[in-house]
Scaffold this motif. Sequence first.
Motif, PDB file in Angstrom:
ATOM      1  N   VAL A  71       0.870  -1.186   0.000  1.00  0.00           N
ATOM      2  CA  VAL A  71       0.000   0.000   0.000  1.00  0.00           C
ATOM      3  C   VAL A  71       0.901   1.228   0.000  1.00  0.00           C
ATOM      4  O   VAL A  71       1.966   1.215   0.631  1.00  0.00           O
ATOM      5  CB  VAL A  71      -0.940  -0.001   1.229  1.00  0.00           C
ATOM      6  CG1 VAL A  71      -0.183  -0.094   2.532  1.00  0.00           C
ATOM      7  CG2 VAL A  71      -1.835   1.235   1.228  1.00  0.00           C
ATOM      8  N   ARG A  72       0.484   2.233  -0.770  1.00  0.00           N
ATOM      9  CA  ARG A  72       1.268   3.473  -0.829  1.00  0.00           C
ATOM     10  C   ARG A  72       0.886   4.314   0.394  1.00  0.00           C
ATOM     11  O   ARG A  72      -0.119   5.005   0.396  1.00  0.00           O
ATOM     12  CB  ARG A  72       0.981   4.217  -2.136  1.00  0.00           C
ATOM     13  CG  ARG A  72       1.416   3.436  -3.373  1.00  0.00           C
ATOM     14  CD  ARG A  72       1.332   4.277  -4.652  1.00  0.00           C
ATOM     15  NE  ARG A  72       1.803   3.506  -5.798  1.00  0.00           N
ATOM     16  CZ  ARG A  72       0.997   2.844  -6.643  1.00  0.00           C
ATOM     17  NH1 ARG A  72      -0.328   2.891  -6.459  1.00  0.00           N
ATOM     18  NH2 ARG A  72       1.478   2.130  -7.659  1.00  0.00           N
ATOM     19  N   SER A  73       1.681   4.213   1.466  1.00  0.00           N
ATOM     20  CA  SER A  73       1.400   4.938   2.712  1.00  0.00           C
ATOM     21  C   SER A  73       2.709   5.241   3.410  1.00  0.00           C
ATOM     22  O   SER A  73       3.657   4.444   3.325  1.00  0.00           O
ATOM     23  CB  SER A  73       0.502   4.093   3.616  1.00  0.00           C
ATOM     24  OG  SER A  73       0.406   4.684   4.910  1.00  0.00           O
ATOM     25  N   GLU A  74       2.732   6.375   4.108  1.00  0.00           N
ATOM     26  CA  GLU A  74       3.931   6.751   4.887  1.00  0.00           C
ATOM     27  C   GLU A  74       3.845   6.196   6.309  1.00  0.00           C
ATOM     28  O   GLU A  74       4.767   6.340   7.095  1.00  0.00           O
ATOM     29  CB  GLU A  74       4.056   8.288   4.944  1.00  0.00           C
ATOM     30  CG  GLU A  74       4.177   8.961   3.573  1.00  0.00           C
ATOM     31  CD  GLU A  74       5.308   8.343   2.742  1.00  0.00           C
ATOM     32  OE1 GLU A  74       5.050   8.011   1.557  1.00  0.00           O
ATOM     33  OE2 GLU A  74       6.408   8.130   3.288  1.00  0.00           O
ATOM     34  N   VAL A  91       0.395   0.607   9.092  1.00  0.00           N
ATOM     35  CA  VAL A  91      -0.559   1.414   8.326  1.00  0.00           C
ATOM     36  C   VAL A  91      -1.894   1.390   9.058  1.00  0.00           C
ATOM     37  O   VAL A  91      -2.756   0.562   8.825  1.00  0.00           O
ATOM     38  CB  VAL A  91      -0.712   0.898   6.889  1.00  0.00           C
ATOM     39  CG1 VAL A  91      -1.626   1.826   6.081  1.00  0.00           C
ATOM     40  CG2 VAL A  91       0.649   0.775   6.202  1.00  0.00           C
ATOM     41  N   ILE A  92      -2.013   2.330  10.028  1.00  0.00           N
ATOM     42  CA  ILE A  92      -3.234   2.456  10.834  1.00  0.00           C
ATOM     43  C   ILE A  92      -3.836   3.828  10.552  1.00  0.00           C
ATOM     44  O   ILE A  92      -3.119   4.822  10.539  1.00  0.00           O
ATOM     45  CB  ILE A  92      -2.917   2.337  12.338  1.00  0.00           C
ATOM     46  CG1 ILE A  92      -2.343   0.948  12.667  1.00  0.00           C
ATOM     47  CG2 ILE A  92      -4.162   2.604  13.195  1.00  0.00           C
ATOM     48  CD1 ILE A  92      -1.857   0.808  14.103  1.00  0.00           C
ATOM     49  N   GLY A  93      -5.149   3.858  10.263  1.00  0.00           N
ATOM     50  CA  GLY A  93      -5.804   5.146  10.063  1.00  0.00           C
ATOM     51  C   GLY A  93      -5.438   5.826   8.759  1.00  0.00           C
ATOM     52  O   GLY A  93      -5.422   7.050   8.644  1.00  0.00           O
ATOM     53  N   THR A 106      -6.970   0.290   8.222  1.00  0.00           N
ATOM     54  CA  THR A 106      -5.767  -0.353   8.754  1.00  0.00           C
ATOM     55  C   THR A 106      -5.411  -1.461   7.766  1.00  0.00           C
ATOM     56  O   THR A 106      -6.268  -2.303   7.467  1.00  0.00           O
ATOM     57  CB  THR A 106      -6.021  -0.928  10.156  1.00  0.00           C
ATOM     58  OG1 THR A 106      -6.340   0.162  11.035  1.00  0.00           O
ATOM     59  CG2 THR A 106      -4.795  -1.666  10.682  1.00  0.00           C
ATOM     60  N   CYS A 107      -4.201  -1.433   7.232  1.00  0.00           N
ATOM     61  CA  CYS A 107      -3.835  -2.361   6.148  1.00  0.00           C
ATOM     62  C   CYS A 107      -2.885  -3.446   6.661  1.00  0.00           C
ATOM     63  O   CYS A 107      -1.923  -3.173   7.380  1.00  0.00           O
ATOM     64  CB  CYS A 107      -3.185  -1.588   5.002  1.00  0.00           C
ATOM     65  SG  CYS A 107      -4.302  -0.345   4.313  1.00  0.00           S
ATOM     66  N   VAL A 108      -3.211  -4.685   6.282  1.00  0.00           N
ATOM     67  CA  VAL A 108      -2.476  -5.865   6.749  1.00  0.00           C
ATOM     68  C   VAL A 108      -2.377  -6.845   5.574  1.00  0.00           C
ATOM     69  O   VAL A 108      -3.335  -6.984   4.809  1.00  0.00           O
ATOM     70  CB  VAL A 108      -3.233  -6.577   7.903  1.00  0.00           C
ATOM     71  CG1 VAL A 108      -2.503  -7.825   8.378  1.00  0.00           C
ATOM     72  CG2 VAL A 108      -3.498  -5.620   9.054  1.00  0.00           C
ATOM     73  N   SER A 109      -1.233  -7.513   5.446  1.00  0.00           N
ATOM     74  CA  SER A 109      -1.168  -8.622   4.492  1.00  0.00           C
ATOM     75  C   SER A 109      -1.085  -9.936   5.264  1.00  0.00           C
ATOM     76  O   SER A 109      -0.360 -10.045   6.264  1.00  0.00           O
ATOM     77  CB  SER A 109       0.065  -8.495   3.584  1.00  0.00           C
ATOM     78  OG  SER A 109       0.252  -9.712   2.868  1.00  0.00           O
ATOM     79  N   MET A 110      -1.855 -10.922   4.805  1.00  0.00           N
ATOM     80  CA  MET A 110      -1.737 -12.299   5.309  1.00  0.00           C
ATOM     81  C   MET A 110      -1.177 -13.160   4.177  1.00  0.00           C
ATOM     82  O   MET A 110      -1.514 -14.326   4.035  1.00  0.00           O
ATOM     83  CB  MET A 110      -3.095 -12.828   5.780  1.00  0.00           C
ATOM     84  CG  MET A 110      -3.703 -12.078   6.954  1.00  0.00           C
ATOM     85  SD  MET A 110      -2.654 -11.980   8.427  1.00  0.00           S
ATOM     86  CE  MET A 110      -2.373 -13.685   8.818  1.00  0.00           C
TER      87      MET A 110
END
Length: 277
Positions: free
Chosen positions: A132-135, A139-141, A154-158
């Motif tokens: 995900v393109r995030s700083e 990656v919460i909120g 909130t981004c998570v990979s499984m």
Amino acid sequence: MRFTKMEGCGNDYIYINCFEEEVKWPEALAVAMSERHFGVGADGLVLILPSETADFRMRMFNLDGSEGEMCGNAVRCIGKYVYERGLTKKDTVTLETMGGIKTLKLHIQQENVIAVTVDMGEPILEAEKIPVRSEKHPVIGETLRILDREFAFTCVSMGNPHAVTFVDNTQDFDVEKYGSLVEYAPIFPNKTNTEFVQVIDRTHLAMRVWERGSGETMACGTGASAALVAAVLNGLCERKVRIQLLGGTLEIEWRESDNHVYMTGPARFSFDGVWLR
Ligand SMILES: N[C@H](CCC[C@H](N)C(=O)O)C(=O)O
């Protein structure tokens, strides 16, 4: 070509035993067989294959033909399939996936697999690995405006990408209206699965999911795992919860001792068939 239809909490796939059948173009076959009216009807296609690094290997394809790196409900169904169809006599099975090797514990009663516990491994929280393109890290909120609403994800990979957001009531939420747009949001280079989660209490969540490549499904095992991780990261629940999905209930635990996520749930045969096209 023989196939078996199975479902885990209503997340239904077509399973092909590639020890006996050969599948040349799985992407195209997934689209043709998943089609409700001209095919069998399913959320996608799952191949059970030999492996050099584990007992078996899984490849899974969504109903649009795209390949998923991991599929929690399908892993449980493969555990039931390989034991009850005589491909193994072990009650602990390893499965090679694009998201790594997973260990399955089969819960057996009178030679029937009544439930499966899957070690889903460690959640992946680094933005570039989700991706995900995030700083933010984790990656919460991460806020995204979709149509008339602003969401905090909130981004998570499984092994596969998930964007989790919390809503007041999953029952009357328009999953298709928003989920279908989040799936293709530019911040997700590989698209994303999207989970809409309601916190019932600190040990119970409710969840609906818009799956990458399949649309809304009755359940998503990797999605439920990602939802638990996201809820813990946001301080909203304990590390072991029951998650109520449209098609059933999963028990998910994010164990502090090894940082692994464990998913326990059912798996069922629906029917065997022969594909004639
Ligand atoms: N649509 C997912 C794959 C299936 C995941 C889901 N059915 C599960 O049980 O984990 C993806 O493209 O990442």
